[in-house]
Scaffold this active site. Structure first.
Site, PDB file in Angstrom:
ATOM      1  N   GLU A 111     -25.927 -17.603  14.035  1.00  0.00           N
ATOM      2  CA  GLU A 111     -25.468 -18.393  12.896  1.00  0.00           C
ATOM      3  C   GLU A 111     -23.952 -18.337  12.818  1.00  0.00           C
ATOM      4  O   GLU A 111     -23.358 -17.279  13.043  1.00  0.00           O
ATOM      5  CB  GLU A 111     -26.063 -17.842  11.592  1.00  0.00           C
ATOM      6  CG  GLU A 111     -27.583 -17.785  11.586  1.00  0.00           C
ATOM      7  CD  GLU A 111     -28.119 -16.947  10.431  1.00  0.00           C
ATOM      8  OE1 GLU A 111     -27.728 -17.222   9.275  1.00  0.00           O
ATOM      9  OE2 GLU A 111     -28.911 -16.020  10.692  1.00  0.00           O
ATOM     10  N   LYS A 113     -20.480 -17.890  11.161  1.00  0.00           N
ATOM     11  CA  LYS A 113     -20.023 -17.052  10.047  1.00  0.00           C
ATOM     12  C   LYS A 113     -18.978 -17.842   9.258  1.00  0.00           C
ATOM     13  O   LYS A 113     -17.838 -17.962   9.673  1.00  0.00           O
ATOM     14  CB  LYS A 113     -19.427 -15.749  10.588  1.00  0.00           C
ATOM     15  CG  LYS A 113     -19.072 -14.732   9.513  1.00  0.00           C
ATOM     16  CD  LYS A 113     -18.607 -13.433  10.162  1.00  0.00           C
ATOM     17  CE  LYS A 113     -18.319 -12.374   9.124  1.00  0.00           C
ATOM     18  NZ  LYS A 113     -17.181 -12.740   8.261  1.00  0.00           N
ATOM     19  N   ASP A 115     -16.386 -18.873   6.284  1.00  0.00           N
ATOM     20  CA  ASP A 115     -15.348 -18.102   5.604  1.00  0.00           C
ATOM     21  C   ASP A 115     -15.277 -18.511   4.138  1.00  0.00           C
ATOM     22  O   ASP A 115     -14.682 -19.534   3.791  1.00  0.00           O
ATOM     23  CB  ASP A 115     -14.009 -18.367   6.300  1.00  0.00           C
ATOM     24  CG  ASP A 115     -13.088 -17.167   6.239  1.00  0.00           C
ATOM     25  OD1 ASP A 115     -13.550 -16.099   5.818  1.00  0.00           O
ATOM     26  OD2 ASP A 115     -11.909 -17.302   6.606  1.00  0.00           O
ATOM     27  N   TYR A 222     -27.878 -18.084   4.064  1.00  0.00           N
ATOM     28  CA  TYR A 222     -28.140 -17.458   5.356  1.00  0.00           C
ATOM     29  C   TYR A 222     -29.209 -16.360   5.336  1.00  0.00           C
ATOM     30  O   TYR A 222     -29.525 -15.792   6.382  1.00  0.00           O
ATOM     31  CB  TYR A 222     -26.844 -16.898   5.959  1.00  0.00           C
ATOM     32  CG  TYR A 222     -26.103 -15.905   5.088  1.00  0.00           C
ATOM     33  CD1 TYR A 222     -26.572 -14.610   4.895  1.00  0.00           C
ATOM     34  CD2 TYR A 222     -24.908 -16.253   4.470  1.00  0.00           C
ATOM     35  CE1 TYR A 222     -25.893 -13.696   4.104  1.00  0.00           C
ATOM     36  CE2 TYR A 222     -24.215 -15.353   3.683  1.00  0.00           C
ATOM     37  CZ  TYR A 222     -24.708 -14.072   3.499  1.00  0.00           C
ATOM     38  OH  TYR A 222     -24.029 -13.168   2.723  1.00  0.00           O
ATOM     39  N   LYS A 309     -16.497 -11.909  16.253  1.00  0.00           N
ATOM     40  CA  LYS A 309     -15.342 -12.604  15.688  1.00  0.00           C
ATOM     41  C   LYS A 309     -14.595 -13.369  16.787  1.00  0.00           C
ATOM     42  O   LYS A 309     -14.300 -12.816  17.850  1.00  0.00           O
ATOM     43  CB  LYS A 309     -14.393 -11.603  15.013  1.00  0.00           C
ATOM     44  CG  LYS A 309     -15.035 -10.737  13.930  1.00  0.00           C
ATOM     45  CD  LYS A 309     -15.615 -11.542  12.795  1.00  0.00           C
ATOM     46  CE  LYS A 309     -14.590 -12.080  11.855  1.00  0.00           C
ATOM     47  NZ  LYS A 309     -14.043 -11.113  10.910  1.00  0.00           N
ATOM     48  N   CYS A 403       9.227  12.182   3.013  1.00  0.00           N
ATOM     49  CA  CYS A 403       8.439  11.264   2.191  1.00  0.00           C
ATOM     50  C   CYS A 403       9.365  10.264   1.495  1.00  0.00           C
ATOM     51  O   CYS A 403      10.348  10.673   0.866  1.00  0.00           O
ATOM     52  CB  CYS A 403       7.632  12.038   1.155  1.00  0.00           C
ATOM     53  SG  CYS A 403       6.723  10.984   0.006  1.00  0.00           S
ATOM     54  N   CYS A 406       9.037  11.181  -2.606  1.00  0.00           N
ATOM     55  CA  CYS A 406       9.461  12.454  -3.219  1.00  0.00           C
ATOM     56  C   CYS A 406      10.397  13.266  -2.324  1.00  0.00           C
ATOM     57  O   CYS A 406      10.808  14.367  -2.690  1.00  0.00           O
ATOM     58  CB  CYS A 406       8.232  13.287  -3.597  1.00  0.00           C
ATOM     59  SG  CYS A 406       7.287  13.876  -2.165  1.00  0.00           S
ATOM     60  N   CYS A 421       2.488  13.671   3.630  1.00  0.00           N
ATOM     61  CA  CYS A 421       3.351  14.326   2.645  1.00  0.00           C
ATOM     62  C   CYS A 421       2.523  15.430   1.999  1.00  0.00           C
ATOM     63  O   CYS A 421       1.499  15.150   1.368  1.00  0.00           O
ATOM     64  CB  CYS A 421       3.810  13.326   1.588  1.00  0.00           C
ATOM     65  SG  CYS A 421       4.612  14.135   0.177  1.00  0.00           S
ATOM     66  N   CYS A 427       3.815  14.157  -5.855  1.00  0.00           N
ATOM     67  CA  CYS A 427       4.225  12.886  -5.249  1.00  0.00           C
ATOM     68  C   CYS A 427       3.528  11.749  -6.000  1.00  0.00           C
ATOM     69  O   CYS A 427       2.289  11.669  -6.020  1.00  0.00           O
ATOM     70  CB  CYS A 427       3.836  12.885  -3.775  1.00  0.00           C
ATOM     71  SG  CYS A 427       4.353  11.406  -2.878  1.00  0.00           S
TER      72      CYS A 427
END
Length: 665
Positions: A111, A113, A115, A222, A309, A403, A406, A421, A427
């Site tokens: 089938e 697919k 969107d 479907y 895909k 980081c 922070c 981090c 943070c």
């Protein structure tokens, strides 16, 4: 003819004209005559309110206003699909399917697919009852008033079909209709919509259903979901659904081999651009419904289906800057900031660079011309650099050492792709991210509290962790920006209600690294309480079902941290469910402890899912395939001969449905 008979006759006639026009593309009445009959029906319904019907053709024009869409739990979970991007992936999938079923003789359906936005339509006794968005698969939003306006969706069924069922489908916006909508917006001086998929999805959440009715939305179906065993195959059920009025795409094909699957894929990879709808791949399903039951599901997807895909669209653009994002676990993700470029219907400005290794592997640098594609046509990613266009003064990228939020020095453990981090409780993005995870749908599911509000509450100093939520009062929240009294009361009520959320979801909500939704369920089932889990040794942890060294080590680190211990103690004091409820334990025993079962065939006293739950509730483990570790096979009717032969060859005990019921009683 009585007034009631006249109303029913007009409804039937108008529904038939709608079906012919919107599903069969066959005009059977002029627009003038259709509108004339519709107005006649509308007048009769207004004069005779006792005969009102929410599924009448007069309700297709909309008019209902929905301020807040009710969250509804799906009766049958809406799973995601595993994706494949090569023919080799499909061959590997087929081998797994054949291994579980013990046969190489399989039929498949192919089938396209489409969107759009996934939808679940519920019908009872032939009447449309409700439409719910996919949401997170477990629950979604009730958008029934908006769905009633889509004329290709039948609102009642008078022909022979299953009695109570769900139809799964995709709400899509045909390309021609989308282009016309944009032409009108340009004429009105408004910004154009980005792409058909997002516009279709956004349409479902419009508050005024009359506005939805103006949009040329369509629905392609479907899957039929029902407990009735009227149809033996997926293809047969969809053919039957098409005959009674559902818009099932004619492009579906029944094939006998994986080679025929490849032919279908190759054919539509070329022809898809001529379709009136957007499509991004092909869904391949095992056709036999009993075999689908045999294969079952992983934690995220059905084993009996896979999506192939089509190759993603690629474009080139300039990389201007690399910035770094901090996730709730402290993981650092480098992000490419790009010259805006159109890709697969959207404007792309940023793309993930994944980690330091990926940057080094592709030798990505500032001011490079890079090739971008959408991984699975969803998330943009950089796949290569155009070295011929690299500036002469180009310098290699030096990965961040501190980081960005922070300034704490980043760490990277051996064998880990990402930098982290370590400033877990200081943070800002980690603090906000953990709280956002805690309140999310699959976790504590707190109504009236979203990500932006969490960030606002943190910035105002009202919360620093998820335990602080339970100290909030409406009076504290009302003065905040964009926070009305009713909203504040709803938030506090939602937080209070979350105290009833079961232990397995609370455990997931805590955000322990590597403890996802499925792992949390297994840990809750095995250890029964947070105290048992947090005092467990490494050896005790890895004895739990599917708990490996990495998860065990993460739990030990969480359990030994003083701040985490204090947070858990606070959650206990607020009354959260930090152990399995007595009600859940009522029907659970350990009589099948350590025993592995395979469930195969058709059953009559219990459904397959009920059998599996009974095994797990009594301490056993359910496996999808037969191996030396299997102790028993619960065999129903039509068990595959190859499975039977393998079981006999391994000397595995084969018991009936009744034998199993006797065993647990």
């Amino acid at each position: 003819m009585t007034i009631q008979q006249l109303i029913l006759s007009l409804r039937d006639e108008l529904n038939n004209h709608n079906y012919n026009y919107y599903v069969l593309d066959n005009t059977t009445i002029s627009d003038f005559d259709f509108d004339k009959k519709l107005k006649e029906l509308e007048k009769l319904e207004v004069e005779n309110p006792a005969f009102f019907d929410a599924n009448s053709p007069t309700q297709r024009v909309g008019g209902a206003i929905t301020k807040n869409f009710e969250t509804v739990t799906h009766k049958n979970r809406m799973y995601s699909l595993d994706n494949s991007y090569s023919k080799e992936d499909l061959l590997d999938w087929e081998k797994r399917v054949q291994k579980v079923l013990g046969t190489t003789e399989l039929d498949y359906t192919c089938e396209l697919k489409f969107d759009g936005a996934s939808i679940n339509l519920t019908y009872e006794n032939g009447q449309f009852v409700k439409a719910v968005t996919r949401g997170d698969g477990f629950q979604g939003d009730d958008v029934s008033p908006n769905i009633r306006t889509i004329k290709s969706i039948p609102l009642y069924i008078r022909q022979d079909f299953v009695t109570n069922f769900e139809m799964r489908g995709e709400i899509i916006l045909p390309i021609e209709g989308f282009n016309k909508m944009n032409e009108e917006r340009v004429l009105n001086g408004e910004e154009e919509y980005r792409n058909p998929r997002n516009t279709a999805s956004g349409s479902l959440k419009l508050q005024d259903s009359a506005e939805v009715a103006k949009r040329p939305l369509d629905c392609l179906l479907y899957q039929v979901v029902t407990s009735e065993r009227k149809y033996k195959t997926h293809f047969e059920s969809l053919e039957a659904a098409r005959k009674i009025g559902f818009k099932v795409p004619e492009t579906i094909a029944l094939v006998k081999s994986i080679e025929e699957v490849f032919d279908f894929v190759n054919n539509w990879d070329l022809k898809r651009h001529n379709l009136p709808y957007e499509t991004d791949g092909v869904v391949i399903k095992v056709n036999n419904l009993q075999q689908q039951e045999e294969l079952g599901y992983t934690a995220k997807a059905p084993r009996w289906a896979i999506a192939y895909k089509f190759k993603a669209e690629q474009v080139s653009t300039i990389l201007h800057e690399i910035t770094y994002q901090v996730g709730r676990t402290g993981a650092i993700t480098p992000v490419a900031n790009l010259e805006p470029v159109q890709l697969a219907g959207t404007t792309v400005k940023r793309a993930s660079l994944h980690n330091a290794d990926q940057i080094e592997k592709l030798d990505i640098r500032i001011n490079d011309t890079v090739f971008v594609e959408k991984g699975g046509e969803i998330i943009p990613k950089i796949i290569a650099v155009d070295l011929a266009k690299r500036p002469k003064d180009s310098q290699p990228t030096m990965y961040a050492t501190n980081c960005p939020e922070c300034n704490t020095e980043l760490v990277r453990t051996e064998g880990d792709a990402k930098h982290y981090c370590p400033n877990e409780f200081g943070c800002a993005p980690q603090i906000t991210g953990r709280i956002q995870h805690f309140i999310s749908r699959k976790a504590m599911d707190i109504d009236g509290l979203g990500g932006e509000t969490v960030d606002l509450l943190r910035k105002e100093g009202l919360i620093q962790n998820y335990a602080d939520l339970y100290d909030l009062t409406a009076e504290q929240v009302i003065p905040l920006e964009r926070m009305a009294e009713k909203s504040a009361q709803n938030m506090v009520a939602g937080i209070k209600k979350s105290k009833d959320i079961p232990f397995e979801k609370v455990l997931f909500a805590l955000g322990i690294r590597f403890v996802g939704e499925t792992v949390a369920k297994k840990l809750a089932k095995h250890f029964k309480s947070i105290d048992n889990l947090m005092t467990a040794t490494f050896e005790e942890l890895i004895k739990a079902d599917e708990i490996g060294d990495r998860i065990a080590q993460s739990i030990l680190e969480f359990s030994s941290d003083l701040e985490n211990i204090q947070l858990i103690n606070r959650l206990k004091s607020y009354g959260l469910q930090l152990e399995v409820s007595e009600e859940s334990l009522e029907n659970q025993t350990d009589i099948l402890q350590g025993q592995v079962f395979v469930v195969s065939g058709v059953f009559y006293q219990m459904s397959r899912n009920e059998l599996k739950k009974a095994i797990e509730d009594n301490g056993g483990k359910v496996s999808s395939s037969i191996s030396k570790k299997t102790n028993f096979i619960v065999a129903g009717d039509n068990m595959g001969p190859s499975k039977l032969a393998k079981a006999e060859d391994l000397g595995i005990s084969i018991i009936s449905e009744q034998d199993f019921i006797d065993k647990i009683n």
